[in-house]
Enzyme design. Sequence first.
Site, PDB file in Angstrom:
ATOM      1  N   TYR A   1       0.908  -1.321   0.324  1.00 58.51           N
ATOM      2  CA  TYR A   1       0.002  -0.102   0.160  1.00 58.51           C
ATOM      3  C   TYR A   1       0.886   1.215  -0.035  1.00 58.51           C
ATOM      4  CZ  TYR A   1      -3.116  -3.625   1.587  1.00 58.51           C
ATOM      5  OH  TYR A   1      -3.731  -4.995   1.929  1.00 58.51           O
TER       6      TYR A   1
ATOM      7  N   TYR B   1     -14.034  -5.892   3.641  1.00 58.61           N
ATOM      8  CA  TYR B   1     -12.781  -6.211   3.129  1.00 58.61           C
ATOM      9  C   TYR B   1     -12.615  -7.640   3.084  1.00 58.61           C
ATOM     10  CZ  TYR B   1      -7.763  -6.343   2.382  1.00 58.61           C
ATOM     11  OH  TYR B   1      -6.542  -6.854   2.044  1.00 58.61           O
TER      12      TYR B   1
ATOM     13  N   ASP C   1     -16.083 -14.851   6.988  1.00 60.65           N
ATOM     14  CA  ASP C   1     -14.820 -14.478   6.803  1.00 60.65           C
ATOM     15  C   ASP C   1     -14.188 -13.885   8.251  1.00 60.65           C
ATOM     16  OD1 ASP C   1     -12.175 -13.207   6.682  1.00 60.65           O
ATOM     17  OD2 ASP C   1     -12.784 -11.815   5.039  1.00 60.65           O
TER      18      ASP C   1
ATOM     19  N   LYS D   1      -4.456 -15.113   9.559  1.00 64.07           N
ATOM     20  CA  LYS D   1      -3.903 -14.319  10.778  1.00 64.07           C
ATOM     21  C   LYS D   1      -3.496 -14.788  11.853  1.00 64.07           C
ATOM     22  CE  LYS D   1      -5.721  -9.991   8.884  1.00 64.07           C
ATOM     23  NZ  LYS D   1      -4.511  -9.297   8.377  1.00 64.07           N
TER      24      LYS D   1
END
Length: 521
Positions: A66, A205, A305, A363
């Site tokens: 990013y 997201y 998610d 994660k």
Amino acid sequence: MIRGAYRRGRRIIPSLNRCNNCFFFSSATAVASDKNITCACECPESCPQQCHNLLNTDRKHVIHPYTSMTDPLPTFPIQSARGVYLKLNDGRTLIDGMSSWWAAVHGYRNPVLDQALKDQIEHSMSHVMFGGLTHKPAVQLTTKLLQLTNNIQDDSSTDYHHFTKVFFSDSGSVSVEVAMKMALQYWFTLEQPSKTKFVSLRNGYHGDTLGAMSICDPVNGMHSMFSGVLAKQLFVSTPTGGMEEDGIQTITEMKQLLEEHHDDIAAVVMEPIVQGAGGMRFYHPSVLRKVRELCDEYDVLLILDEIATGFGRTGTMFASWQNERTYQPWYLTEGSSYSIINSEDRKVASSEIVNADILCLGKALTGGYMTLGATLTTDKVANGISRNGGVFMHGPTFMANPLACSVSLASMNLLTSSPWEERVRNVENALIDHLSPLSELDSVREIRVLGAIGVCELKEGLDRDGMARIQRALVEEGVWLRPFGKLLYTMPPFNCDQLENEHIKKIGEAMYKVVSSKPKE
């Protein structure tokens, strides 16, 4: 660790070994010179010139996430990490308020996780292909994940009443791709090939790979420039806040969309309770429950998610387990605070869990040690895909990597054997205490906290220079956070033994100082 009766900890800063052969390193030096300089220093890890060379090469050749490929945002060279601290090459230590993007829930250099990796590589193997082969770490991790996601307390039980299958992949984003492919192949095999669309929430997201990008917000998300090539999906409004009534419009739109287009929809995809990189927004568990009911009514799969929220971050093992008793967010909006406190009882019964048809994990799956994703599903989906001899068409090279599976299993066992629920509550209380003063600032719109997530939302978004300025100022205050857009947020390593109330206090004070300071002319 943070306890109910807080202990005051001292931060000990080691003395720095100065290099006699070089000038003391500064980031300005690296930018000023575009040449690497040979150094005969005997202490290369702390050598200022070596830092200069590293940053110079990094700036010219390494692409970071990013940021510009030709004029990137500044980076800070890190030498090591332990407990709650990151140590920079110049000797400064920073309190890690990010858990390396939600992942390092136990902190760094945890002896249990370190040993799991050492044992695996010394006594077995680092990697082997998963096609046609299997291995103990993958099978044991599968068992543990099925016990956790089915809320089975008995480690010897294999009574998997909902999730029964696990597919391992490279990362959280890829786990979403796998979930989408599962949904598509399920309907294709059931001879309903028109069901190819996905429904998602605005401000959602789900990752940066092509399929995952298509279900991120196409307007307010990070991928609008790719709109011409991404698959066209369907979206409904996100809940406007964390109260039950804030989700009414979302449910109304979802019902209308499913009623009109269910013959074309493969699945609804949602981040349960917390929308992460799309804005760090919280919403009420009733929204999730009603969406589950609508999916059942209109014969559409539900994909959840849990990549960012799984493994305790919100106060329940998975965010999709939140209910009216456990869900207790705290808000402070322009001087007016409110919270939802329904019960001191935060126990979760299996009958109250909103179960997905397909679940995505990542994660914190490995405690932040290695990259690994997992996609879990049910007998219903598996039997649908594989009836008449069908096979699931996906197979990553590093699927079920033994090192990653070993450290993931160790992380799961460490989490479940620790008082993680109490620790999350203590972090939550500390975040409320130490982020509250930020609401006094004119530039702050809202402070919100849920579990071990603390968010400061500004009234105006930060531009590139503003983000760089705040990042530098936070480092100068001894804290590592990663601001973006209107958000300055923290999600500390809640299950780290070394995490103290003083660390959360330091994070809050640093946030207050950098937000209240005016940019230098």
